[in-house]
Design a protein around this motif. Sequence first.
Motif, PDB file in Angstrom:
ATOM      1  N   LEU A 149      56.032  46.932  35.185  1.00 56.21           N
ATOM      2  CA  LEU A 149      55.386  47.225  33.913  1.00 56.21           C
ATOM      3  C   LEU A 149      54.921  45.963  33.191  1.00 56.21           C
ATOM      4  O   LEU A 149      53.855  45.967  32.568  1.00 56.21           O
ATOM      5  N   LEU A 150      55.691  44.888  33.267  1.00 58.12           N
ATOM      6  CA  LEU A 150      55.326  43.662  32.554  1.00 58.12           C
ATOM      7  C   LEU A 150      54.157  42.924  33.197  1.00 58.12           C
ATOM      8  O   LEU A 150      53.424  42.198  32.520  1.00 58.12           O
ATOM      9  N   ASN A 151      53.981  43.102  34.505  1.00 58.28           N
ATOM     10  CA  ASN A 151      52.915  42.402  35.224  1.00 58.28           C
ATOM     11  C   ASN A 151      51.766  43.306  35.637  1.00 58.28           C
ATOM     12  O   ASN A 151      50.913  42.903  36.426  1.00 58.28           O
ATOM     13  N   PHE A 152      51.749  44.546  35.106  1.00 60.22           N
ATOM     14  CA  PHE A 152      50.630  45.473  35.295  1.00 60.22           C
ATOM     15  C   PHE A 152      50.382  45.768  36.777  1.00 60.22           C
ATOM     16  O   PHE A 152      49.261  45.711  37.270  1.00 60.22           O
ATOM     17  N   VAL A 153      51.487  46.070  37.500  1.00 57.13           N
ATOM     18  CA  VAL A 153      51.410  46.367  38.928  1.00 57.13           C
ATOM     19  C   VAL A 153      51.923  47.778  39.176  1.00 57.13           C
ATOM     20  O   VAL A 153      52.967  48.170  38.648  1.00 57.13           O
ATOM     21  N   PHE A 154      51.169  48.548  39.965  1.00 60.73           N
ATOM     22  CA  PHE A 154      51.572  49.893  40.374  1.00 60.73           C
ATOM     23  C   PHE A 154      51.046  50.117  41.786  1.00 60.73           C
ATOM     24  O   PHE A 154      49.844  50.240  42.002  1.00 60.73           O
ATOM     25  N   LYS A 155      51.981  50.128  42.758  1.00 62.93           N
ATOM     26  CA  LYS A 155      51.604  50.298  44.159  1.00 62.93           C
ATOM     27  C   LYS A 155      52.301  51.525  44.741  1.00 62.93           C
ATOM     28  O   LYS A 155      53.475  51.762  44.465  1.00 62.93           O
ATOM     29  N   VAL A 156      51.562  52.259  45.557  1.00 58.73           N
ATOM     30  CA  VAL A 156      52.115  53.381  46.311  1.00 58.73           C
ATOM     31  C   VAL A 156      51.707  53.195  47.766  1.00 58.73           C
ATOM     32  O   VAL A 156      50.505  53.112  48.073  1.00 58.73           O
ATOM     33  N   ASN A 157      52.694  53.065  48.643  1.00 55.10           N
ATOM     34  CA  ASN A 157      52.469  52.856  50.072  1.00 55.10           C
ATOM     35  C   ASN A 157      51.481  51.717  50.329  1.00 55.10           C
ATOM     36  O   ASN A 157      50.587  51.836  51.155  1.00 55.10           O
ATOM     37  N   GLY A 158      51.624  50.629  49.575  1.00 57.75           N
ATOM     38  CA  GLY A 158      50.782  49.451  49.755  1.00 57.75           C
ATOM     39  C   GLY A 158      49.455  49.492  49.007  1.00 57.75           C
ATOM     40  O   GLY A 158      48.758  48.488  48.936  1.00 57.75           O
ATOM     41  N   ASP A 159      49.086  50.640  48.455  1.00 58.57           N
ATOM     42  CA  ASP A 159      47.835  50.778  47.715  1.00 58.57           C
ATOM     43  C   ASP A 159      48.064  50.326  46.270  1.00 58.57           C
ATOM     44  O   ASP A 159      48.796  50.979  45.518  1.00 58.57           O
ATOM     45  N   ASP A 160      47.443  49.217  45.878  1.00 60.76           N
ATOM     46  CA  ASP A 160      47.581  48.662  44.535  1.00 60.76           C
ATOM     47  C   ASP A 160      46.641  49.419  43.597  1.00 60.76           C
ATOM     48  O   ASP A 160      45.448  49.129  43.529  1.00 60.76           O
ATOM     49  N   ARG A 161      47.189  50.368  42.880  1.00 60.64           N
ATOM     50  CA  ARG A 161      46.371  51.267  42.076  1.00 60.64           C
ATOM     51  C   ARG A 161      45.887  50.671  40.758  1.00 60.64           C
ATOM     52  O   ARG A 161      45.110  51.299  40.054  1.00 60.64           O
ATOM     53  N   LEU A 162      46.348  49.473  40.441  1.00 58.05           N
ATOM     54  CA  LEU A 162      45.866  48.820  39.213  1.00 58.05           C
ATOM     55  C   LEU A 162      45.064  47.552  39.508  1.00 58.05           C
ATOM     56  O   LEU A 162      44.657  46.844  38.574  1.00 58.05           O
ATOM     57  N   ALA A 163      44.778  47.255  40.762  1.00 55.51           N
ATOM     58  CA  ALA A 163      44.061  46.028  41.124  1.00 55.51           C
ATOM     59  C   ALA A 163      42.703  45.974  40.445  1.00 55.51           C
ATOM     60  O   ALA A 163      42.322  44.931  39.878  1.00 55.51           O
ATOM     61  N   GLU A 164      41.960  47.040  40.477  1.00 52.89           N
ATOM     62  CA  GLU A 164      40.616  47.053  39.857  1.00 52.89           C
ATOM     63  C   GLU A 164      40.718  46.964  38.338  1.00 52.89           C
ATOM     64  O   GLU A 164      39.856  46.357  37.691  1.00 52.89           O
ATOM     65  N   HIS A 165      41.772  47.525  37.772  1.00 54.34           N
ATOM     66  CA  HIS A 165      41.977  47.436  36.313  1.00 54.34           C
ATOM     67  C   HIS A 165      42.271  45.978  35.914  1.00 54.34           C
ATOM     68  O   HIS A 165      41.736  45.485  34.909  1.00 54.34           O
ATOM     69  N   ARG A 166      43.146  45.311  36.684  1.00 50.16           N
ATOM     70  CA  ARG A 166      43.441  43.911  36.393  1.00 50.16           C
ATOM     71  C   ARG A 166      42.177  43.062  36.484  1.00 50.16           C
ATOM     72  O   ARG A 166      41.921  42.205  35.643  1.00 50.16           O
ATOM     73  N   LYS A 167      41.382  43.328  37.505  1.00 46.90           N
ATOM     74  CA  LYS A 167      40.125  42.593  37.688  1.00 46.90           C
ATOM     75  C   LYS A 167      39.187  42.836  36.504  1.00 46.90           C
ATOM     76  O   LYS A 167      38.574  41.890  35.978  1.00 46.90           O
ATOM     77  N   ALA A 168      39.105  44.089  36.061  1.00 46.00           N
ATOM     78  CA  ALA A 168      38.188  44.446  34.974  1.00 46.00           C
ATOM     79  C   ALA A 168      38.554  43.775  33.656  1.00 46.00           C
ATOM     80  O   ALA A 168      37.682  43.500  32.832  1.00 46.00           O
ATOM     81  N   ILE A 169      39.841  43.497  33.444  1.00 47.16           N
ATOM     82  CA  ILE A 169      40.247  42.881  32.176  1.00 47.16           C
ATOM     83  C   ILE A 169      40.593  41.398  32.329  1.00 47.16           C
ATOM     84  O   ILE A 169      41.167  40.789  31.437  1.00 47.16           O
ATOM     85  N   GLY A 170      40.221  40.822  33.481  1.00 50.23           N
ATOM     86  CA  GLY A 170      40.372  39.381  33.669  1.00 50.23           C
ATOM     87  C   GLY A 170      41.761  38.895  34.017  1.00 50.23           C
ATOM     88  O   GLY A 170      42.094  37.740  33.776  1.00 50.23           O
ATOM     89  N   LEU A 171      42.559  39.739  34.614  1.00 43.76           N
ATOM     90  CA  LEU A 171      43.915  39.320  35.024  1.00 43.76           C
ATOM     91  C   LEU A 171      43.962  39.038  36.520  1.00 43.76           C
ATOM     92  O   LEU A 171      43.328  39.609  37.306  1.00 43.76           O
TER      93      LEU A 171
END
Length: 171
Positions: A149-171
């Motif tokens: 939660l603190l590092n904005f990471v959410f993965k299911v079976n290796g699929d990083d479901r927040l990767a595009e969100h992090r990219k969109a907000i510059g993280l």
Amino acid sequence: MALPKKLKNMNLFNDGVSYVGQCKNVTLPKLGRKLEGWRGGGMDGPVKVDLGHSDDGIQLEWTLGGWDLTALRQYGAVSASGVLLRWAGAVQRDDTGEVSAVEVVVRGRHEEIDLGESESGEDTEHKFNTTCTYYKLTIDGNEEIEIDLLNFVFKVNGDDRLAEHRKAIGL
């Protein structure tokens, strides 16, 4: 026909310290999503929109038989991720005998410590409720779910479901 895998043995570790023979039970975290209904024009019914993890948070509840200074001294930890707990379980199918290793790792801090009832000559149990900022479920070496939660990471079976969100907000 197959029989289900059932928990046969378990252990809990607190900052690497084994609670074998001391940990009575563990209630693994309930995973929940916050879904909100949305019904826009031209829709015949609402669709639940995913707004992230549940407001209830991630909680691990566990009970020790007796007194443990390691856990008591962690009470009031300043860091939201100050306590590392690892639950290891052995689940087995009774039709094949196959054993699987299940592991849950959490980081957080104790929200509540219930020292229970004290009576001379009677059993003593202490219950802990640890609120978590990090959760990882691994089965037979495969990382099934990881939530940080603190590092904005959410993965299911290796699929990083927040990767595009992090990219969109510059993280």
